[in-house]
Design a protein around this motif. Sequence first.
Motif, PDB file in Angstrom:
ATOM      1  N   PHE A  27      -9.998  -7.473  -5.389  1.00  0.00           N
ATOM      2  CA  PHE A  27     -10.049  -6.896  -4.044  1.00  0.00           C
ATOM      3  C   PHE A  27     -11.245  -5.942  -4.017  1.00  0.00           C
ATOM      4  CE2 PHE A  27      -8.466  -5.200  -0.132  1.00  0.00           C
ATOM      5  CZ  PHE A  27      -7.450  -6.035   0.282  1.00  0.00           C
ATOM      6  N   VAL A  31      -6.585  -2.482  -7.490  1.00  0.00           N
ATOM      7  CA  VAL A  31      -5.676  -3.529  -6.999  1.00  0.00           C
ATOM      8  C   VAL A  31      -5.679  -4.725  -7.955  1.00  0.00           C
ATOM      9  CG1 VAL A  31      -5.264  -5.160  -5.109  1.00  0.00           C
ATOM     10  CG2 VAL A  31      -5.986  -2.824  -4.611  1.00  0.00           C
ATOM     11  N   ALA A  55       0.833  -1.198   0.000  1.00  0.00           N
ATOM     12  CA  ALA A  55       0.000   0.000   0.000  1.00  0.00           C
ATOM     13  C   ALA A  55       0.862   1.240   0.000  1.00  0.00           C
ATOM     14  CB  ALA A  55      -0.912   0.015   1.227  1.00  0.00           C
ATOM     15  N   LEU A  70      -2.830  -1.010  -2.948  1.00  0.00           N
ATOM     16  CA  LEU A  70      -3.937  -0.489  -2.147  1.00  0.00           C
ATOM     17  C   LEU A  70      -3.613   0.954  -1.779  1.00  0.00           C
ATOM     18  CD1 LEU A  70      -4.776  -2.989   0.730  1.00  0.00           C
ATOM     19  CD2 LEU A  70      -6.364  -2.061  -0.927  1.00  0.00           C
ATOM     20  N   ASN A  71      -4.579   1.850  -1.821  1.00  0.00           N
ATOM     21  CA  ASN A  71      -4.248   3.172  -1.287  1.00  0.00           C
ATOM     22  C   ASN A  71      -4.622   3.247   0.182  1.00  0.00           C
ATOM     23  OD1 ASN A  71      -6.898   3.998  -1.034  1.00  0.00           O
ATOM     24  ND2 ASN A  71      -6.902   5.090  -2.978  1.00  0.00           N
ATOM     25  N   PHE A 101      -1.224  -9.606  -0.569  1.00  0.00           N
ATOM     26  CA  PHE A 101      -1.822  -9.074   0.652  1.00  0.00           C
ATOM     27  C   PHE A 101      -2.220 -10.238   1.555  1.00  0.00           C
ATOM     28  CE2 PHE A 101      -5.204  -7.539   3.366  1.00  0.00           C
ATOM     29  CZ  PHE A 101      -4.727  -6.302   3.767  1.00  0.00           C
ATOM     30  N   ALA A 129      -3.361  -8.480  -4.609  1.00  0.00           N
ATOM     31  CA  ALA A 129      -4.398  -9.061  -3.750  1.00  0.00           C
ATOM     32  C   ALA A 129      -3.890 -10.349  -3.115  1.00  0.00           C
ATOM     33  CB  ALA A 129      -5.666  -9.326  -4.556  1.00  0.00           C
ATOM     34  N   ALA A 172     -11.039  -0.197  -3.977  1.00  0.00           N
ATOM     35  CA  ALA A 172      -9.828  -0.983  -4.241  1.00  0.00           C
ATOM     36  C   ALA A 172      -9.855  -1.560  -5.649  1.00  0.00           C
ATOM     37  CB  ALA A 172      -9.698  -2.093  -3.210  1.00  0.00           C
ATOM     38  N   ALA A 202      -8.309   3.057   1.181  1.00  0.00           N
ATOM     39  CA  ALA A 202      -8.902   1.718   1.102  1.00  0.00           C
ATOM     40  C   ALA A 202      -8.440   0.850   2.274  1.00  0.00           C
ATOM     41  CB  ALA A 202      -8.538   1.068  -0.229  1.00  0.00           C
ATOM     42  N   LEU A 203      -7.169   0.925   2.589  1.00  0.00           N
ATOM     43  CA  LEU A 203      -6.636   0.130   3.696  1.00  0.00           C
ATOM     44  C   LEU A 203      -7.284   0.548   5.018  1.00  0.00           C
ATOM     45  CD1 LEU A 203      -4.606  -1.936   4.779  1.00  0.00           C
ATOM     46  CD2 LEU A 203      -2.920  -0.112   4.902  1.00  0.00           C
TER      47      LEU A 203
END
Length: 631
Positions: free
Chosen positions: A333, A349, A213, A223-224, A357, A354, A346, A227-228
């Motif tokens: 995601f 992504v 991210a 991921l930004n 993650f 994904a 997301a 979103a996280l």
Amino acid sequence: HHVQLSPEKLVQALCQADDVDAQMSQLVQLFELSESERRLRHLLVTLFQEVFSEFFPGCAILPFGSSVNGFDIHGCDLDLFLDLEKTKTFQASAKGPQGAQAEEGAGPDSDSEDSILSDIDLTTATVPEVLELVAAVLQKCVPGVHSVQAVHSARRPVVKFCHKDSGLLGDISINNRLALCNTRFLQLCTEADERVRPLVYALRYWAKQQALAGNPFGGGPLLNNYALTLLVLFFLQTRIPPALPTLAQLRELTGDGDQAIVDGWDCSFPQDASRLEPSANTESLCSLLAEFFRIFGDHDFAGCMISLQEGRALPLPSFLLSEVGAKLKLGPFNVQDPFELSHNVAANVNEKIAQRFQHCCRDGAKYCRSLQYQRKSSKGKAWGLVRLFQPGVPEAGELGPDGLLITIPFTLMALSPGSRQLLCQARDFRRCWFDKVCAAITFVLKDVLKCSCTGPAGEPLGQEPTEQSGGEQPIVGSKHPRSDERGSLALSPAKKRLRVEGPAPEEEESVSWSCAVWHRVWMGRRRVRRQLRHLGSPQPDTEQEAGSLEVEEKVSEAIIHQEGDSMGAEPLLRFTACARVGGGQEDTRTLLYFTPVPQQGPLFQDFYHFLQGFLPRMVERYVGRAAWGRQ
Ligand code: ATP
Ligand code: MG
């Protein structure tokens, strides 16, 4: 001016904390904006407000995003929203019924206002037109601002800028009123429960360290942070008992004054956290973090939609039939925006991120079960959060950043027709292929490149599973251990079976090697290869890039000989390699992740670049040879 925290200082500070909860609180204190940094941002906003008011009477400059949402860190960007609603009304009334402009310009400033607002009609102008105007004002009229650039391609177009004295980067958007709502929502969550900030800071930093991210340039498949953060809030909504209310519940608590519809979406929630009931959840930060990893390590991101609105994961089939579901862009995601329900925050992504993650979460969960996570080290070793934040902790060794991944494709070309048929009929085809590739990797590292390799838990060498592979010879096992491999134990890929809970039936397997390189076997191979050809035994293989496995073995031996066999007490390089089958049901690739022992610098880079070309070719050759049963 902000002072960036050095990684060493961070580690030092965290190691001194008493427990993981204290580490997490420390993290917030170390990262958050100082009073003076906040003041500077405030001054900048005031300056912008003054300048823009000159040109756009009645406008408002409103900060959103991390400067104000409670998840600020040193040097985070300054997101600004330029609200032109009042200016539009002003312009419309200034034009009046029959262009009666005279009424307006009473003040001495009216000339400049007229000049810019007479160029453009805000109610009919397109977003790019207004943005160009904003960029021009910023460029010419705001002191200390440079690198102004309108970016039209983004989902939300912005004007980017840099403030010279502070080095602050920022952007101004004009059609992003929803961002004000979601910023306020994030802020409300931080006010509702004091565990929210430490948990989000820890996970944002973890994700950044794992290259999952926080792409500083925006865009791309990561991921930004928004979103996280939503994912963390969702997680807290789903605890039993819940640590945060859902948006549906918040709507019930909304007072009349706080009802809001923005761009057609219901954004009603209480503005005041004191309206919320305190949560009955009492979990510690330490266990919440571990639980986050456990839960998302097994979450089916592709198969459902994470909804903060309802505080549960909605199964896709039924969600897609809903009105908003039909409009939403699905991906591997899926996280639904809490307000703009047809938006997957997301959606950018990709499959690989994904999957990574998920793998990183599993590794995180595994590490969190260890005492190293839970207890402060009395010997001054890294413990708790510190190891989670290392880019390549041994537990997560197989998940190095993308840069250290070598992909070995499946290739039928190398196989004899008979083997091809056998392989394709094999019950567990991927597994069978994967075992072959692992045997090949072992051979290339150890026999061809003369690395010493060990695995932490051993099966003796030469037990390559051959059940399904017809009459093929197990090549690895036929080799005798070499006397010139000091420190090399019998090579034994460590087989780790990562248990997968939940519905996923397939066992995931990885094989890892821990290797040491003693000689510069990656340097000058071409030259040595040529010399060997001259010396005698004419090689049928005239390829420039690499010879047969035997030739390459000789090349390594010659290099070692030329170096004078002077092996130091310490190897040149140490690294771990970890192979796993590519994700996805159909994926037959083998992914090989490399994690160098830290601080080896450019030497490892050289070696790795060499391997990128060399290893896949050699693996293909080895598998081909095994399949044909030659030599
Ligand atoms: P940082 O700038 O430190 O990465 P941030 O919280 O400011 O953190 P940004 O990515 O700058 O995150 O986003 C700023 C704001 O823009 C968010 O608070 C959100 O309002 C909005 N935003 C960002 N990304 C999205 C997205 N994918 N979908 C919807 N809104 C978004
Ligand atoms: Mg931001």
